[in-house]
Structures are given as structure tokens and as C-alpha cells.
Design a protein around this motif. Sequence first.
Motif, PDB file in Angstrom:
ATOM      1  N   VAL A  46      -4.510  -2.170   3.931  1.00 23.66           N
ATOM      2  CA  VAL A  46      -3.276  -3.340   3.182  1.00 23.66           C
ATOM      3  C   VAL A  46      -1.831  -2.784   3.769  1.00 23.66           C
ATOM      4  CG1 VAL A  46      -2.498  -4.417   1.444  1.00 23.66           C
ATOM      5  CG2 VAL A  46      -4.718  -4.577   1.340  1.00 23.66           C
ATOM      6  N   ALA A  47      -1.703  -1.484   3.519  1.00 27.05           N
ATOM      7  CA  ALA A  47      -0.884  -0.818   3.646  1.00 27.05           C
ATOM      8  C   ALA A  47      -0.111  -0.434   5.325  1.00 27.05           C
ATOM      9  CB  ALA A  47      -0.388   0.856   3.290  1.00 27.05           C
ATOM     10  N   ARG A  48      -1.291  -0.458   5.894  1.00 29.35           N
ATOM     11  CA  ARG A  48      -1.300  -0.105   7.168  1.00 29.35           C
ATOM     12  C   ARG A  48      -0.384  -1.737   7.531  1.00 29.35           C
ATOM     13  NH1 ARG A  48      -5.983   0.544   9.808  1.00 29.35           N
ATOM     14  NH2 ARG A  48      -6.736  -2.061   9.543  1.00 29.35           N
ATOM     15  N   SER A  49      -1.245  -2.511   7.481  1.00 24.90           N
ATOM     16  CA  SER A  49      -1.119  -3.462   8.146  1.00 24.90           C
ATOM     17  C   SER A  49       0.296  -3.679   7.264  1.00 24.90           C
ATOM     18  CB  SER A  49      -2.428  -4.888   7.156  1.00 24.90           C
ATOM     19  OG  SER A  49      -3.705  -4.740   8.216  1.00 24.90           O
ATOM     20  N   ALA A  50       0.412  -4.421   6.230  1.00 26.92           N
ATOM     21  CA  ALA A  50       1.656  -4.474   5.244  1.00 26.92           C
ATOM     22  C   ALA A  50       2.870  -3.382   6.394  1.00 26.92           C
ATOM     23  CB  ALA A  50       2.129  -3.827   4.366  1.00 26.92           C
ATOM     24  N   ALA A  51       3.192  -2.324   6.624  1.00 23.65           N
ATOM     25  CA  ALA A  51       3.580  -1.807   7.551  1.00 23.65           C
ATOM     26  C   ALA A  51       4.111  -2.122   9.054  1.00 23.65           C
ATOM     27  CB  ALA A  51       3.076  -0.472   7.568  1.00 23.65           C
ATOM     28  N   PHE A  52       3.056  -2.706   9.476  1.00 26.10           N
ATOM     29  CA  PHE A  52       2.187  -2.904  10.692  1.00 26.10           C
ATOM     30  C   PHE A  52       3.734  -4.492  11.061  1.00 26.10           C
ATOM     31  CE2 PHE A  52       0.993  -6.989  13.493  1.00 26.10           C
ATOM     32  CZ  PHE A  52       1.365  -5.929  14.975  1.00 26.10           C
ATOM     33  N   TYR A  53       3.719  -5.854  10.213  1.00 26.37           N
ATOM     34  CA  TYR A  53       4.132  -6.566   9.763  1.00 26.37           C
ATOM     35  C   TYR A  53       5.373  -6.480   9.693  1.00 26.37           C
ATOM     36  CZ  TYR A  53      -0.132  -9.560  10.868  1.00 26.37           C
ATOM     37  OH  TYR A  53      -1.512  -9.990  11.492  1.00 26.37           O
TER      38      TYR A  53
END
Length: 141
Positions: free
Chosen positions: A26-33
Motif C-alpha cells: 500500500v505505501a509503495r502504491s501510494a507513493a507512486f500516485y
Amino acid sequence: MDSGQEQFPAPSEGIVLTHFITSRDVARSAAFYRDVLGGQVVFEGEPTAVKLANSWIIINVGGGPTDDKPDVILEPPRDPHRTSSFLNIRVADIHAAYEEWRRRGAEFLTPPKQHADEIRCYMRDPDGYLIEVGQLTEMPA
């Protein structure tokens, strides 16, 4: 929406459309967006919400059935070459968006390509979700 609701996808009337993705991280995906596409993390954890332009991306881990979806399992894409839906981002200047997002780490399948009434290209998020980026060049017939 009032100012507080501008930061949280909860309408006081009507509807608000959000896009939910199941993520391995989740944290990695949030960082992308946030870092690549320029969104704002509204709240973190499981789930995380990212305000992206005039919409929201809700990101959470997968899981098994629940009482309100008794035979549904949520999981990220298994095969990046097969998809049944994708996020569609419309931009005013596709070439500028393409260059800026590439600089920030987005990996596109191809550069922008001209089609009948639009220019478009595709990228993937960290979990393999397909994202179309397009610019209308002519109103469809």
C-alpha cells in the motif's frame, strides 16, 4: 462539497466516484500516485486514500470474502498482459504529462501515439494496473 470534504471522498449529497485498487504494498502504491502522478495522500494506512486531481484512489491490501461480498477475493493483477478495466486519465497536454511523469519514474508501454480523435499512451502502476493517459484532439463523431 465543503472544504473538509474536498480532502475526503464522502459527499454530503449526490455521489463521488473513487477508484479502488488492491495492492501488494500500500505505501509503495501510494507513493507512486503521490510522487509520480502528483496526488495528495489524504489518509494513510489500510486503506490509504490519495486525492488525484478531481478524483480519489483508494488503495488497500487484498483479502478473502466478507459478509457483503461472500464469494469475492481481492488481489492485485496476476498477469500484466490481461486486464478487464483500467484507470483513464485525460490531460490537457499529453506530451508534457508524458515527459514529467517519466522524469518522476513512470514506465510507459510506448510514447504517446496519435489515434483517430485522441493521442494516448499507457503506463503501469507498481502493482501492474494499466493506466491510460489521453488527450482529445477532436470531438468524436
